[in-house]
Design a protein around this motif. Structure first.
Motif, PDB file in Angstrom:
ATOM      1  N   SER A  74     -23.111  62.047  46.388  1.00  0.00           N
ATOM      2  CA  SER A  74     -22.072  62.103  47.448  1.00  0.00           C
ATOM      3  C   SER A  74     -22.582  61.565  48.782  1.00  0.00           C
ATOM      4  CB  SER A  74     -21.567  63.826  47.658  1.00  0.00           C
ATOM      5  OG  SER A  74     -22.892  64.504  47.935  1.00  0.00           O
ATOM      6  N   THR A 114     -12.112  65.055  47.171  1.00  0.00           N
ATOM      7  CA  THR A 114     -12.620  64.726  48.653  1.00  0.00           C
ATOM      8  C   THR A 114     -11.598  64.348  49.391  1.00  0.00           C
ATOM      9  OG1 THR A 114     -14.328  63.754  50.099  1.00  0.00           O
ATOM     10  CG2 THR A 114     -13.773  62.537  47.952  1.00  0.00           C
ATOM     11  N   ALA A 116     -12.316  62.074  51.429  1.00  0.00           N
ATOM     12  CA  ALA A 116     -12.534  60.566  51.835  1.00  0.00           C
ATOM     13  C   ALA A 116     -11.831  59.823  50.873  1.00  0.00           C
ATOM     14  CB  ALA A 116     -14.221  60.548  51.200  1.00  0.00           C
ATOM     15  N   ASN A 167     -14.535  69.216  55.430  1.00  0.00           N
ATOM     16  CA  ASN A 167     -15.936  69.307  55.717  1.00  0.00           C
ATOM     17  C   ASN A 167     -16.622  70.839  55.554  1.00  0.00           C
ATOM     18  OD1 ASN A 167     -14.969  66.708  57.326  1.00  0.00           O
ATOM     19  ND2 ASN A 167     -17.142  66.774  57.927  1.00  0.00           N
ATOM     20  N   HIS A 184     -25.403  65.392  57.139  1.00  0.00           N
ATOM     21  CA  HIS A 184     -24.089  66.060  57.856  1.00  0.00           C
ATOM     22  C   HIS A 184     -24.440  66.941  59.120  1.00  0.00           C
ATOM     23  CE1 HIS A 184     -22.685  66.219  53.290  1.00  0.00           C
ATOM     24  NE2 HIS A 184     -22.001  65.352  54.060  1.00  0.00           N
ATOM     25  N   LEU A 185     -23.492  66.901  59.945  1.00  0.00           N
ATOM     26  CA  LEU A 185     -23.552  67.201  61.285  1.00  0.00           C
ATOM     27  C   LEU A 185     -24.222  68.648  61.503  1.00  0.00           C
ATOM     28  CD1 LEU A 185     -23.157  66.384  64.299  1.00  0.00           C
ATOM     29  CD2 LEU A 185     -20.809  67.559  64.044  1.00  0.00           C
ATOM     30  N   CYS A 214     -15.278  62.992  67.581  1.00  0.00           N
ATOM     31  CA  CYS A 214     -14.742  62.913  66.542  1.00  0.00           C
ATOM     32  C   CYS A 214     -14.459  64.451  65.951  1.00  0.00           C
ATOM     33  CB  CYS A 214     -15.462  62.356  65.109  1.00  0.00           C
ATOM     34  SG  CYS A 214     -15.657  60.547  65.060  1.00  0.00           S
ATOM     35  N   ASN A 253     -16.925  66.936  67.435  1.00  0.00           N
ATOM     36  CA  ASN A 253     -18.627  67.118  67.566  1.00  0.00           C
ATOM     37  C   ASN A 253     -19.315  67.453  68.525  1.00  0.00           C
ATOM     38  OD1 ASN A 253     -18.469  65.610  65.025  1.00  0.00           O
ATOM     39  ND2 ASN A 253     -18.749  63.696  65.963  1.00  0.00           N
ATOM     40  N   ARG A 276     -20.538  55.542  64.090  1.00  0.00           N
ATOM     41  CA  ARG A 276     -21.062  55.216  62.805  1.00  0.00           C
ATOM     42  C   ARG A 276     -19.754  54.617  61.958  1.00  0.00           C
ATOM     43  NH1 ARG A 276     -22.768  60.505  59.249  1.00  0.00           N
ATOM     44  NH2 ARG A 276     -20.314  60.828  59.131  1.00  0.00           N
TER      45      ARG A 276
HETATM   46  N1  UFG Z   1     -22.405  62.997  63.126  1.00  0.00           N
HETATM   47  C1  UFG Z   1     -22.812  62.930  64.201  1.00  0.00           C
HETATM   48  N2  UFG Z   1     -24.457  62.653  64.420  1.00  0.00           N
HETATM   49  C2  UFG Z   1     -25.192  63.047  63.034  1.00  0.00           C
HETATM   50  C3  UFG Z   1     -24.287  63.258  61.977  1.00  0.00           C
HETATM   51  C4  UFG Z   1     -22.894  63.365  62.026  1.00  0.00           C
HETATM   52  O1  UFG Z   1     -22.416  62.614  65.374  1.00  0.00           O
HETATM   53  O2  UFG Z   1     -26.365  63.117  62.938  1.00  0.00           O
HETATM   54  C5  UFG Z   1     -20.884  63.218  63.367  1.00  0.00           C
HETATM   55  C6  UFG Z   1     -20.122  62.063  62.469  1.00  0.00           C
HETATM   56  O3  UFG Z   1     -20.149  60.683  63.105  1.00  0.00           O
HETATM   57  C7  UFG Z   1     -18.738  62.510  62.135  1.00  0.00           C
HETATM   58  C8  UFG Z   1     -19.081  64.075  62.306  1.00  0.00           C
HETATM   59  O4  UFG Z   1     -20.315  64.389  62.856  1.00  0.00           O
HETATM   60  O5  UFG Z   1     -17.901  62.474  63.245  1.00  0.00           O
HETATM   61  C9  UFG Z   1     -18.993  64.723  60.704  1.00  0.00           C
HETATM   62  O6  UFG Z   1     -19.903  64.229  59.845  1.00  0.00           O
HETATM   63  P1  UFG Z   1     -20.336  64.524  58.502  1.00  0.00           P
HETATM   64  O7  UFG Z   1     -21.602  63.459  58.246  1.00  0.00           O
HETATM   65  O8  UFG Z   1     -20.993  65.811  58.714  1.00  0.00           O
HETATM   66  O9  UFG Z   1     -19.141  64.600  57.873  1.00  0.00           O
HETATM   67  P2  UFG Z   1     -18.082  63.613  57.492  1.00  0.00           P
HETATM   68  O10 UFG Z   1     -16.820  64.007  58.241  1.00  0.00           O
HETATM   69  O11 UFG Z   1     -18.669  62.209  57.823  1.00  0.00           O
HETATM   70  O12 UFG Z   1     -17.899  63.470  55.702  1.00  0.00           O
HETATM   71  C10 UFG Z   1     -17.299  64.719  55.053  1.00  0.00           C
HETATM   72  C11 UFG Z   1     -18.038  64.852  53.980  1.00  0.00           C
HETATM   73  C12 UFG Z   1     -18.119  63.801  52.991  1.00  0.00           C
HETATM   74  C13 UFG Z   1     -16.680  63.357  52.810  1.00  0.00           C
HETATM   75  C14 UFG Z   1     -15.916  63.069  54.139  1.00  0.00           C
HETATM   76  C15 UFG Z   1     -14.591  62.884  53.935  1.00  0.00           C
HETATM   77  O13 UFG Z   1     -19.644  65.282  54.074  1.00  0.00           O
HETATM   78  O14 UFG Z   1     -18.647  63.923  51.697  1.00  0.00           O
HETATM   79  O15 UFG Z   1     -16.198  64.440  55.055  1.00  0.00           O
HETATM   80  O16 UFG Z   1     -13.999  62.039  54.933  1.00  0.00           O
HETATM   81  F1  UFG Z   1     -16.482  62.148  52.230  1.00  0.00           F
END
Ligand code: UFG
Length: 318
Positions: A74, A114, A116, A167, A184-185, A214, A253, A276
């Motif tokens: 994942s 998901t 995604a 999330n 993950h954030l 975001c 964020n 990203r």
């Molecule tokens: N982020 C940061 N800094 C970091 C990590 C993340 O700014 O160090 C930001 C990302 O850019 C994003 C937000 O935090 O804007 C959330 O990011 P995550 O990685 O926590 O989660 P995502 O939204 O990217 O991903 C989640 C799930 C995935 C799934 C996705 C669906 O974790 O498995 O939602 O769109 F695919």
């Protein structure tokens, strides 16, 4: 019910397995521990350490009433550089599992899909009827499995529900998020509060959102687990139901980082880094279908509550 829980040593899988045991189900967890942890398998569950692709056919001869399929690769970034790991690890493994369910007449399936699968949304909140155009390999593999489930449900009478998580965050007592590679954030920000990381880099401050960062829809893992219990109770033979699981509310964020500061009392230094690749500006679920058809209502929707639970777990494990 007698239930097979794949990936029950992982984050979401362990919380769901714990709730299934607590609500009186007989639970067998199968997990190869490639990313899960043996000590996350809840007491009262039987644990089989194996790759599902190897053992599904044998295991499912044991008179199971259903399968909850959490096991998956994942990491979105990894899925783009090593797609084979995702097509084999997610899609081929799931096909072996579906074959074993068909061959043994296992009637029910709840699958971890998901957000995604949707990709960049045309409209928010995202409805289940939105176009599915995944922007990464991880989402594409989950969508492929969703399609396979639809076919197997129709052809073989399996009663299936796919739950599309937004999330996931928070923890349930000793069950929480601990990935060796953390992307993950919230867990990353909490590592800063714990002192194991110097600062958080927020990816992008020029998105078309209120504060430029975001926006995501955070769902408490315990609310997510309750949705699985409801899904299991509401399957319909030969049908594949698909539901989004989110709260319908987004947090930026910046708001996440500030709430982590409020919860932990740590200043949490933050800087801004470039966007990203592949991050949509806003991902917020419409969760009305799960409310109407499953009777699901998330109860821990407050970001402060979600982060407080995640922080308690993170601190306890330190
Ligand atoms: N982020 C940061 N800094 C970091 C990590 C993340 O700014 O160090 C930001 C990302 O850019 C994003 C937000 O935090 O804007 C959330 O990011 P995550 O990685 O926590 O989660 P995502 O939204 O990217 O991903 C989640 C799930 C995935 C799934 C996705 C669906 O974790 O498995 O939602 O769109 F695919």
């Amino acid at each position: 019910m007698k239930l097979l829980v794949t990936g029950g040593a992982g984050y979401v899988g362990s919380v769901c397995a714990a709730r299934l045991v607590e609500t009186g189900h007989e639970v067998v967890v199968v997990d190869d521990l490639s990313t899960g942890h043996a000590d996350a398998v809840p007491d009262g569950a039987t644990f089989v350490q194996a790759d599902i692709a190897d053992v599904a056919a044998d295991l499912l001869t044991g008179g199971f009433d259903g399968v909850l399929h959490f096991a998956a690769k994942s990491l979105v970034g990894e899925s783009m550089v090593d797609p084979a790991k995702y097509w084999a690890g997610n899609v081929l493994t799931s096909l072996r599992l579906l074959d074993a369910m068909r061959d043994n007449g296992v009637p029910r399936l709840v699958f971890s899909s998901t957000a995604a699968t949707y990709g960049e949304p045309e409209q928010v909140p995202i409805l289940e009827t939105a176009p599915t155009r995944p922007t990464n390999t991880y989402g594409a593999t989950k969508l492929a499995i969703d399609h396979a489930i639809t076919s197997y449900a129709k052809a073989h009478g399996i009663a299936a529900v796919s739950l599309r998580y937004f999330n996931v965050a928070g923890a349930y007592g000793r069950f929480g998020e601990r990935h060796t590679t953390e992307t993950h954030l919230i867990p990353i920000v909490l590592q800063v509060a714990l002192g194991t990381r110097p600062a958080i880099s927020i990816y992008g401050d020029d998105y078309p959102t209120a504060d430029g960062t975001c926006v995501r829809d955070y769902i408490h893992v315990l609310d997510l687990a309750e949705a699985h219990l409801l899904a299991l109770a509401n399957t319909r033979a030969g049908e594949h139901q698909v539901y989004n699981l989110g709260t319908g509310t987004g947090f930026s964020n910046r708001e996440v980082v500030q709430t982590c500061r409020d919860v932990t009392g740590h200043p949490i230094p933050a800087d801004f880094a470039p966007r990203r690749a592949g991050d949509p500006a806003v991902l917020v679920a419409s969760a009305t279908a799960a409310a109407e058809n499953l009777g699901w209502k998330p109860e821990r929707t407050d970001l402060h509550t979600i982060i407080t639970d995640a922080w308690a777990f993170t601190r306890d494990r330190a």
